[in-house]
Write a protein that holds these residues in place. Structure first.
Motif, PDB file in Angstrom:
ATOM      1  N   LEU A 142       4.461   4.454  10.139  1.00  0.00           N
ATOM      2  CA  LEU A 142       5.182   3.494   9.281  1.00  0.00           C
ATOM      3  C   LEU A 142       4.209   2.773   8.352  1.00  0.00           C
ATOM      4  CD1 LEU A 142       7.783   1.903  11.746  1.00  0.00           C
ATOM      5  CD2 LEU A 142       8.269   3.346   9.785  1.00  0.00           C
ATOM      6  N   LYS A 143       3.034   2.417   8.859  1.00  0.00           N
ATOM      7  CA  LYS A 143       2.026   1.759   8.017  1.00  0.00           C
ATOM      8  C   LYS A 143       1.558   2.711   6.911  1.00  0.00           C
ATOM      9  CE  LYS A 143      -0.032  -1.248  11.510  1.00  0.00           C
ATOM     10  NZ  LYS A 143      -1.222  -1.455  12.364  1.00  0.00           N
ATOM     11  N   ALA A 144       1.370   3.987   7.260  1.00  0.00           N
ATOM     12  CA  ALA A 144       0.945   4.984   6.268  1.00  0.00           C
ATOM     13  C   ALA A 144       2.024   5.155   5.200  1.00  0.00           C
ATOM     14  CB  ALA A 144       0.649   6.322   6.947  1.00  0.00           C
ATOM     15  N   MET A 145       3.298   5.164   5.624  1.00  0.00           N
ATOM     16  CA  MET A 145       4.397   5.327   4.669  1.00  0.00           C
ATOM     17  C   MET A 145       4.495   4.116   3.758  1.00  0.00           C
ATOM     18  SD  MET A 145       7.227   7.164   7.082  1.00  0.00           S
ATOM     19  CE  MET A 145       8.568   7.238   5.942  1.00  0.00           C
ATOM     20  N   LEU A 146       4.170   2.966   4.280  1.00  0.00           N
ATOM     21  CA  LEU A 146       4.172   1.729   3.484  1.00  0.00           C
ATOM     22  C   LEU A 146       3.174   1.865   2.337  1.00  0.00           C
ATOM     23  CD1 LEU A 146       5.075  -1.432   4.959  1.00  0.00           C
ATOM     24  CD2 LEU A 146       2.932  -1.687   3.834  1.00  0.00           C
ATOM     25  N   PHE A 147       1.971   2.322   2.654  1.00  0.00           N
ATOM     26  CA  PHE A 147       0.953   2.476   1.612  1.00  0.00           C
ATOM     27  C   PHE A 147       1.217   3.694   0.742  1.00  0.00           C
ATOM     28  CE2 PHE A 147      -2.228  -0.753   1.579  1.00  0.00           C
ATOM     29  CZ  PHE A 147      -1.982  -1.435   2.756  1.00  0.00           C
ATOM     30  N   TYR A 148       1.966   4.660   1.275  1.00  0.00           N
ATOM     31  CA  TYR A 148       2.364   5.801   0.449  1.00  0.00           C
ATOM     32  C   TYR A 148       3.282   5.331  -0.681  1.00  0.00           C
ATOM     33  CZ  TYR A 148       4.886   9.956  -1.058  1.00  0.00           C
ATOM     34  OH  TYR A 148       5.460  10.934  -1.823  1.00  0.00           O
ATOM     35  N   LEU A 149       4.164   4.380  -0.347  1.00  0.00           N
ATOM     36  CA  LEU A 149       5.064   3.820  -1.366  1.00  0.00           C
ATOM     37  C   LEU A 149       4.243   3.166  -2.482  1.00  0.00           C
ATOM     38  CD1 LEU A 149       7.909   2.055   0.654  1.00  0.00           C
ATOM     39  CD2 LEU A 149       8.100   4.096  -0.746  1.00  0.00           C
ATOM     40  N   ILE A 150       3.196   2.426  -2.089  1.00  0.00           N
ATOM     41  CA  ILE A 150       2.354   1.732  -3.069  1.00  0.00           C
ATOM     42  C   ILE A 150       1.604   2.748  -3.932  1.00  0.00           C
ATOM     43  CG2 ILE A 150       0.415   0.128  -3.347  1.00  0.00           C
ATOM     44  CD1 ILE A 150       1.266  -1.133  -0.658  1.00  0.00           C
ATOM     45  N   VAL A 151       1.077   3.790  -3.269  1.00  0.00           N
ATOM     46  CA  VAL A 151       0.327   4.827  -3.989  1.00  0.00           C
ATOM     47  C   VAL A 151       1.242   5.538  -4.982  1.00  0.00           C
ATOM     48  CG1 VAL A 151      -0.614   7.149  -3.610  1.00  0.00           C
ATOM     49  CG2 VAL A 151      -1.524   5.226  -2.332  1.00  0.00           C
ATOM     50  N   ARG A 152       2.488   5.809  -4.533  1.00  0.00           N
ATOM     51  CA  ARG A 152       3.438   6.515  -5.392  1.00  0.00           C
ATOM     52  C   ARG A 152       3.853   5.669  -6.587  1.00  0.00           C
ATOM     53  NH1 ARG A 152       8.924   8.932  -3.016  1.00  0.00           N
ATOM     54  NH2 ARG A 152       9.753   7.112  -4.071  1.00  0.00           N
ATOM     55  N   LEU A 153       3.939   4.351  -6.356  1.00  0.00           N
ATOM     56  CA  LEU A 153       4.304   3.444  -7.455  1.00  0.00           C
ATOM     57  C   LEU A 153       3.277   3.535  -8.573  1.00  0.00           C
ATOM     58  CD1 LEU A 153       6.229   0.866  -8.167  1.00  0.00           C
ATOM     59  CD2 LEU A 153       4.208  -0.422  -7.564  1.00  0.00           C
ATOM     60  N   PHE A 154       2.011   3.567  -8.184  1.00  0.00           N
ATOM     61  CA  PHE A 154       0.944   3.687  -9.184  1.00  0.00           C
ATOM     62  C   PHE A 154       0.930   5.077  -9.810  1.00  0.00           C
ATOM     63  CE2 PHE A 154      -0.991  -0.301  -9.022  1.00  0.00           C
ATOM     64  CZ  PHE A 154      -1.160  -0.732  -7.718  1.00  0.00           C
ATOM     65  N   ALA A 155       1.159   6.115  -8.987  1.00  0.00           N
ATOM     66  CA  ALA A 155       1.070   7.499  -9.480  1.00  0.00           C
ATOM     67  C   ALA A 155       2.195   7.818 -10.459  1.00  0.00           C
ATOM     68  CB  ALA A 155       1.101   8.468  -8.304  1.00  0.00           C
ATOM     69  N   ASP A 156       3.408   7.309 -10.153  1.00  0.00           N
ATOM     70  CA  ASP A 156       4.559   7.588 -11.021  1.00  0.00           C
ATOM     71  C   ASP A 156       4.535   6.740 -12.284  1.00  0.00           C
ATOM     72  OD1 ASP A 156       7.012   8.129  -8.326  1.00  0.00           O
ATOM     73  OD2 ASP A 156       5.409   9.370  -9.170  1.00  0.00           O
ATOM     74  N   LYS A 157       3.619   5.805 -12.335  1.00  0.00           N
ATOM     75  CA  LYS A 157       3.460   4.920 -13.502  1.00  0.00           C
ATOM     76  C   LYS A 157       4.774   4.219 -13.844  1.00  0.00           C
ATOM     77  CE  LYS A 157      -0.170   7.745 -15.579  1.00  0.00           C
ATOM     78  NZ  LYS A 157      -1.332   7.115 -14.966  1.00  0.00           N
ATOM     79  N   LYS A 158       5.434   3.725 -12.794  1.00  0.00           N
ATOM     80  CA  LYS A 158       6.707   3.063 -13.036  1.00  0.00           C
ATOM     81  C   LYS A 158       6.531   1.574 -13.321  1.00  0.00           C
ATOM     82  CE  LYS A 158       9.714   6.260 -10.643  1.00  0.00           C
ATOM     83  NZ  LYS A 158      10.491   6.566  -9.448  1.00  0.00           N
ATOM     84  N   LEU A 159       5.287   1.101 -13.178  1.00  0.00           N
ATOM     85  CA  LEU A 159       5.025  -0.313 -13.466  1.00  0.00           C
ATOM     86  C   LEU A 159       4.836  -0.492 -14.968  1.00  0.00           C
ATOM     87  CD1 LEU A 159       2.545  -1.804 -10.841  1.00  0.00           C
ATOM     88  CD2 LEU A 159       4.870  -2.507 -11.304  1.00  0.00           C
ATOM     89  N   ASN A 160       5.733  -1.233 -15.564  1.00  0.00           N
ATOM     90  CA  ASN A 160       5.662  -1.480 -17.000  1.00  0.00           C
ATOM     91  C   ASN A 160       5.293  -2.944 -17.195  1.00  0.00           C
ATOM     92  OD1 ASN A 160       5.976  -1.690 -19.730  1.00  0.00           O
ATOM     93  ND2 ASN A 160       8.059  -0.892 -19.791  1.00  0.00           N
ATOM     94  N   ILE A 161       4.091  -3.180 -17.697  1.00  0.00           N
ATOM     95  CA  ILE A 161       3.602  -4.557 -17.833  1.00  0.00           C
ATOM     96  C   ILE A 161       4.428  -5.351 -18.851  1.00  0.00           C
ATOM     97  CG2 ILE A 161       1.618  -5.942 -18.584  1.00  0.00           C
ATOM     98  CD1 ILE A 161       1.261  -4.795 -15.820  1.00  0.00           C
ATOM     99  N   SER A 162       4.929  -4.646 -19.890  1.00  0.00           N
ATOM    100  CA  SER A 162       5.690  -5.369 -20.924  1.00  0.00           C
ATOM    101  C   SER A 162       7.087  -5.752 -20.428  1.00  0.00           C
ATOM    102  CB  SER A 162       5.782  -4.519 -22.194  1.00  0.00           C
ATOM    103  OG  SER A 162       6.393  -3.287 -21.889  1.00  0.00           O
ATOM    104  N   GLN A 163       7.641  -4.923 -19.529  1.00  0.00           N
ATOM    105  CA  GLN A 163       8.950  -5.246 -18.931  1.00  0.00           C
ATOM    106  C   GLN A 163       8.843  -5.041 -17.412  1.00  0.00           C
ATOM    107  OE1 GLN A 163      11.700  -2.761 -21.195  1.00  0.00           O
ATOM    108  NE2 GLN A 163      12.425  -4.598 -22.226  1.00  0.00           N
ATOM    109  N   PRO A 164       8.237  -5.994 -16.719  1.00  0.00           N
ATOM    110  CA  PRO A 164       7.912  -5.786 -15.308  1.00  0.00           C
ATOM    111  C   PRO A 164       9.121  -5.771 -14.365  1.00  0.00           C
ATOM    112  CG  PRO A 164       7.341  -8.011 -15.981  1.00  0.00           C
ATOM    113  CD  PRO A 164       7.802  -7.302 -17.206  1.00  0.00           C
TER     114      PRO A 164
END
Lengths: 53, 185
Positions: free
Chosen positions: B81-103
């Motif tokens: 579960l801890k690994a999956m938690l950090f997998y979610l974080i890694v995937r968020l960065f990899a998919d580049k879904k974080l948009n700084i202009s519209q967070p």
């Protein structure tokens, strides 16, 4: 007057003007309304209409 | 000379840290699962191969194989579960879904909600492990070192889950305000 010409004179982007034209705008700033009225030489009441949905 | 640290730079550092922690947690989860399998099916003295808590686990294995399986299963689930938690974080960065202009986006809200559910899962399983170890200590076995078994801090994980749930609600409001702002000309 074309949309391009209006956008240049008012200082709005074409996408914002499109939002206004298609009725999707949620709010309009007084500064924008003032600029549009100045360019079109009209009153706010001439370009705004209340419709009861 | 003034050094300015931008948000983008901070996010880059966090991305690298997330990868390191994710890989470490994967190794931990895999190690626990493999050691458990080896101890149960191949080599009974494999309990000594656990990095931490090997003494306790060796005694537990000698005491009862079933109890040993339960504890190592709980340890594996918590690590996964801890690994999956950090997998979610890694995937968020990899998919580049974080948009700084519209967070504020539905994607971000869903991400925070998933983090809270996984944190809740870790907290629940760690608490379950603590209760089980406590029950075992009442039946003749020595008291377990929860930190060594990676089952400590259950209350902290549950606290994190609650905080993340609150943040998800705030992000929901942020999305509404951002949408309204986007349609304000």
């Amino acid at each position: 007057m074309s949309l391009n010409e209006l956008s240049e004179k008012v200082g709005l982007t074409l996408s914002n003007l499109s939002i206004l034209k298609t009725g999707k705008a949620k709010a309009i700033r007084f500064s924008t309304l003032e600029a549009i009225c100045e360019v079109l030489n009209c009153q706010p009441g001439d370009i705004l209409e209340y419709v009861n949905h | 000379m003034e050094i300015k640290i931008t948000t983008t730079q901070i996010l880059k550092v966090l991305q690298v840290l997330s990868w390191i922690i994710f890989i470490g947690l994967c190794i931990e989860a895999g190690g626990i699962a493999v050691n458990t399998a080896i101890t149960l099916f191949i080599h009974p003295h494999g309990a000594k191969n656990f990095w931490e808590g090997s003494d306790y686990l060796s005694k537990l294995y000698a005491f009862d194989h079933g109890y040993f399986l339960v504890i190592t299963l709980i340890m594996t689930v918590v690590a996964v579960l801890k690994a999956m938690l950090f997998y979610l974080i890694v995937r968020l960065f990899a998919d580049k879904k974080l948009n700084i202009s519209q967070p504020f986006s539905r994607c971000l809200r869903k991400f925070i909600l998933n983090l809270s559910y996984f944190s809740l899962g870790v907290g629940f399983m760690a608490h379950l492990g603590y209760k089980y170890a406590l029950w075992l200590s009442q039946h003749g076995l020595e008291k377990a070192d929860l930190q060594a078994l990676r089952l400590g801090g259950a209350d902290v994980w549950i606290f994190l889950a609650v905080i993340l749930l609150v943040i998800a609600q705030l992000v929901k409001r942020g999305i509404e305000i951002q949408n309204e702002n986007d349609l304000t000309i």
